[in-house]
Design an enzyme around this catalytic site. Structure first.
Site: not given
Ligand code: ADP
Length: 458
Positions: A208, A290, A158, A338, A292, A116
């Protein structure tokens, strides 16, 4: 074109990749652990190879077992899905060493974005706004204190190598920071094998918002708009949607251009996602990339009509990305829930058991990505995702009303799921009005639990 692909994953994403392979005429081989012998992906794939015991460290996280499985079955490619080894540059390198095409970016770009601190520096250098904080990894507590004094509290520690929302600690003042620093280091070391931390301003009441990108190996890259994943519990997403109700076309164009410039600066290839936090005024700050496919990719597919997993396979095969930025039109709204095997009334305690009966929802505008079937017992060794229900509609309200119908229609007996809480969330007035932020679900959950226990007491 790839001829035969090993799927180095399990659960719903393994099923998703098998389906994409079949539609492209690519043969699929599912690598499975002993606990996944009865999985749906094993049944659907052309072939399946057992790669080891249930423990992920000995199967899904074991590169030699996966590479051997790919080689003995004559595969020429490996799709890593999400989680497990999907962002592991060593695995990508090992694949390349034995001439297996890794369906993802190069090991080099994964290494940059997997950290990160480096990811942030790289994006900042490309002119992408980042959250105020440390330049790179923190050298020591004194440096953390210095930076926190400059940027102001609260701050967030983090893990640089972190993921899955784990290991982050908020400090509201200096004494908090002094206490949190050694614990955060030790936790990061235990969870990710590296104790390195970065420090960021802890932004409150933010959303987000993440941008999906696709890039081919010939230097052509586009973005596919954003997803809003502000509905999170403990930094883990539970409901996602596209487009974001707070992103205007102008902001979308600016964020998208930033994301494309960011990935161009590192020669990124394949599908990827740049995550941002957005404040009330529409300012956005990059937090991480990310490298992926993401769990929530279907909402983007629903609103753009673009099949992202298909494109991952085509791009890895060396095909050109024929889509131009102008081809990407976002004309609908999509929402994803989800569905996890967790009991929302008991603090989302992981729930086990055999699925006695399973009836997925259907009808117009409903998509279900799942590996469930009646009689299946999800192994307890892995994550708790049972299904993703995705609905779309012309407007956000249409998509949410359709989600209500789909959740009510969905029957999963024998195992507790998150559906009761998701039903409450999608009809919650704040959520309906799109006024929620990343900490809102936590607040809603407290009142929801009180109401539920009052109900059962009566
Ligand atoms: P991970 O890789 O562990 O998922 P991320 O950096 O993607 O971690 O952050 C996960 C979530 O944590 C974000 O969606 C957001 O809710 C919260 N978060 C991360 N950074 C910040 C920050 N600087 N301020 C406030 N919240 C943050």
């Amino acid at each position: 074109m790839l001829n035969k692909v090993l799927i180095a994953n399990r659960g719903e994403i393994a099923v998703r990749i098998v389906r994409a392979c079949q539609e492209l005429g690519i043969k699929s081989v599912v690598a499975y652990s002993e606990a996944d012998r009865d999985s749906l992906a094993v049944r659907l794939a052309d072939e399946a190879v057992c790669i080891g015991p249930a423990a992920a460290a000995k199967s899904y996280l074991n590169p030699p077992a996966l590479i051997t499985a790919a080689l003995i079955t004559g595969c020429d490619g490996v799709h890593p899905g999400y989680g497990f080894l999907s962002e592991n540059p060593y695995f990508a390198e090992m694949c390349a060493d034995v001439k297996l095409t890794f369906v993802g970016p190069s090991a080099e770009t994964m290494r940059l974005m997997g950290d990160k601190a480096i990811g942030r520096q790289t994006m900042r250098a490309a002119g992408v706004p980042t959250v105020p904080g440390s330049e790179g990894e923190l050298r020591n507590l004194e440096e953390a204190i210095d930076i926190a004094r400059q940027i102001g509290y609260p701050v967030l520690l983090k893990p640089s190598a972190g993921g899955g929302g784990r290991g982050m600690r908020v400090a509201y003042d200096e004494s908090d920071l002094v206490r949190a620093y050694p614990t955060a280091r030790a936790e990061a070391e235990a969870a990710f094998g590296r104790g390195d931390l970065l420090l960021e301003k802890y932004l409150t009441r933010v959303r987000h918002v993440e941008i999906q990108v696709l890039a081919d190996r010939y230097g052509h890259a586009i973005h596919l708009g954003e997803r809003d994943c502000s509905a999170q519990r403990r930094h883990q997403k539970i409901v996602e949607e596209a487009p974001s109700p707070i992103v205007t076309p102008e902001v979308r164009a600016r964020m998208g251009a930033d994301a494309v410039r960011g990935i161009a600066s590192i020669g990124y290839v394949n599908a990827g996602t740049l995550e941002f936090l957005m404040d009330q005024e529409g300012n956005y700050y990059f937090i991480e990339m990310n490298t992926r496919i993401q769990v929530e990719h279907p909402v983007t597919e629903m609103v753009t009509g673009v099949d992202l997993v298909r494109w991952q396979l085509l791009i890895a095969s060396g095909e050109r990305l024929t889509l131009q930025q102008n081809d990407i039109k976002i004309s609908r709204h999509a929402v994803e829930c989800r569905i996890n095997a967790e009991d929302p009334e008991r603090d989302f305690l992981p729930a086990g058991g055999e699925v006695e009966f399973y009836l997925p929802p259907g009808g117009p505008g409903v998509r279900v990505d799942s590996h469930l079937y009646a009689g299946y017992t999800p192994p307890r060794h892995y994550d708790s995702l049972l299904a993703k229900i995705i609905t779309s509609g012309e407007t956000r309200d249409d998509a949410l009303n359709r989600m209500r119908r789909a959740l009510n229609e969905c029957v999963i007996t024998g195992i507790k799921t998150t559906i009761p809480f998701q039903l409450a969330l999608i009809d919650d007035p704040e959520f309906r009005a799109a006024r929620h932020h990343t900490a809102y679900v936590g607040e809603l959950l407290r009142t929801w639990k009180e109401e539920r226990s009052a109900l059962t007491a009566v």
